[in-house]
Write a protein that holds these residues in place. Structure first.
Motif, PDB file in Angstrom:
ATOM      1  N   LEU A 241      -8.085 -11.754   4.264  1.00 49.94           N
ATOM      2  CA  LEU A 241      -7.944 -10.500   4.691  1.00 49.94           C
ATOM      3  C   LEU A 241      -9.341 -11.654   5.479  1.00 49.94           C
ATOM      4  O   LEU A 241     -10.873 -11.500   5.704  1.00 49.94           O
ATOM      5  CB  LEU A 241      -8.768  -9.649   4.309  1.00 49.94           C
ATOM      6  N   GLY A 242      -9.250 -12.312   7.124  1.00 49.15           N
ATOM      7  CA  GLY A 242      -9.944 -13.417   7.274  1.00 49.15           C
ATOM      8  C   GLY A 242     -11.088 -12.422   8.859  1.00 49.15           C
ATOM      9  O   GLY A 242     -10.280 -11.217   8.625  1.00 49.15           O
ATOM     10  N   THR A 243     -12.116 -12.711   9.401  1.00 44.81           N
ATOM     11  CA  THR A 243     -12.893 -12.471  10.522  1.00 44.81           C
ATOM     12  C   THR A 243     -11.537 -12.421  11.504  1.00 44.81           C
ATOM     13  O   THR A 243     -11.377 -10.981  11.915  1.00 44.81           O
ATOM     14  CB  THR A 243     -14.060 -12.594  10.483  1.00 44.81           C
ATOM     15  N   ALA A 244     -11.010 -13.331  11.255  1.00 46.87           N
ATOM     16  CA  ALA A 244     -10.315 -13.222  12.969  1.00 46.87           C
ATOM     17  C   ALA A 244      -8.688 -13.010  12.917  1.00 46.87           C
ATOM     18  O   ALA A 244      -8.223 -12.096  13.355  1.00 46.87           O
ATOM     19  CB  ALA A 244     -10.280 -14.600  13.863  1.00 46.87           C
ATOM     20  N   ASN A 245      -8.113 -13.875  12.137  1.00 51.49           N
ATOM     21  CA  ASN A 245      -6.853 -13.347  11.572  1.00 51.49           C
ATOM     22  C   ASN A 245      -6.528 -12.726   9.875  1.00 51.49           C
ATOM     23  O   ASN A 245      -6.879 -13.601   9.132  1.00 51.49           O
ATOM     24  CB  ASN A 245      -5.961 -14.627  11.859  1.00 51.49           C
ATOM     25  N   THR A 246      -6.032 -12.279   9.871  1.00 47.95           N
ATOM     26  CA  THR A 246      -5.491 -11.285   8.545  1.00 47.95           C
ATOM     27  C   THR A 246      -3.807 -12.560   8.053  1.00 47.95           C
ATOM     28  O   THR A 246      -2.723 -12.619   8.958  1.00 47.95           O
ATOM     29  CB  THR A 246      -4.792 -10.348   8.016  1.00 47.95           C
ATOM     30  N   LEU A 247      -3.720 -13.558   7.526  1.00 51.89           N
ATOM     31  CA  LEU A 247      -3.088 -13.911   7.051  1.00 51.89           C
ATOM     32  C   LEU A 247      -1.933 -13.737   5.597  1.00 51.89           C
ATOM     33  O   LEU A 247      -2.421 -13.524   4.654  1.00 51.89           O
ATOM     34  CB  LEU A 247      -3.065 -15.857   6.136  1.00 51.89           C
ATOM     35  N   VAL A 248      -0.900 -13.529   5.763  1.00 50.42           N
ATOM     36  CA  VAL A 248      -0.072 -13.045   3.898  1.00 50.42           C
ATOM     37  C   VAL A 248       0.831 -14.357   4.023  1.00 50.42           C
ATOM     38  O   VAL A 248       1.619 -15.312   4.446  1.00 50.42           O
ATOM     39  CB  VAL A 248       0.624 -11.968   4.393  1.00 50.42           C
ATOM     40  N   TYR A 249       0.397 -14.960   1.902  1.00 50.94           N
ATOM     41  CA  TYR A 249       1.631 -16.095   2.274  1.00 50.94           C
ATOM     42  C   TYR A 249       2.322 -15.962   1.197  1.00 50.94           C
ATOM     43  O   TYR A 249       2.152 -15.323   0.025  1.00 50.94           O
ATOM     44  CB  TYR A 249      -0.228 -17.800   1.047  1.00 50.94           C
TER      45      TYR A 249
ATOM     46  N   GLY B   7       5.627 -19.944   3.024  1.00 53.02           N
ATOM     47  CA  GLY B   7       4.604 -20.172   3.254  1.00 53.02           C
ATOM     48  C   GLY B   7       4.460 -19.223   3.829  1.00 53.02           C
ATOM     49  O   GLY B   7       4.151 -17.954   3.603  1.00 53.02           O
ATOM     50  N   ILE B   8       3.726 -19.564   5.166  1.00 52.75           N
ATOM     51  CA  ILE B   8       2.789 -18.580   5.453  1.00 52.75           C
ATOM     52  C   ILE B   8       3.766 -16.802   6.307  1.00 52.75           C
ATOM     53  O   ILE B   8       4.724 -17.307   7.207  1.00 52.75           O
ATOM     54  CB  ILE B   8       2.008 -18.601   6.881  1.00 52.75           C
ATOM     55  N   ILE B   9       3.885 -15.587   6.027  1.00 51.52           N
ATOM     56  CA  ILE B   9       5.224 -15.129   6.192  1.00 51.52           C
ATOM     57  C   ILE B   9       4.061 -14.220   7.568  1.00 51.52           C
ATOM     58  O   ILE B   9       4.549 -13.465   8.266  1.00 51.52           O
ATOM     59  CB  ILE B   9       5.821 -14.253   5.156  1.00 51.52           C
TER      60      ILE B   9
END
Length: 81
Positions: free
Chosen positions: A15-23, A28-30
């Protein structure tokens, strides 16, 4: 092998400040979306989520008074629930 291993996927969420990533392990990153939420306020003060991610980011600074687009993360912490 446990039965939970048959149905589970190894996921990591950032849960990043700029982007949210799900791995997802093995894929990999989906998901890589901006950490932005657009909400509509009703007459009684309730809120309804209209969009998230790229669509909500396009609304930043361009919404009528009853719709607000926000970045709920600030300095790596959830700032607006």
């Amino acid at each position: 092998m446990s039965i939970s291993g048959l149905f589970s996927h190894d996921l990591a969420i950032d849960l990043g400040t700029a982007n949210t990533l799900v791995y997802m392990k093995g894929k990999g990153i989906i998901l890589n979306e901006p950490s932005v939420v657009a909400m509509k306020k009703d007459d009684r003060g309730g809120k309804k989520v209209l969009s998230v991610g790229k669509e909500a980011k396009s609304m930043l600074g361009r919404t009528p008074g009853n719709i607000v687009a926000i970045r709920p993360m600030k300095d790596g912490v959830i700032a607006d629930f």
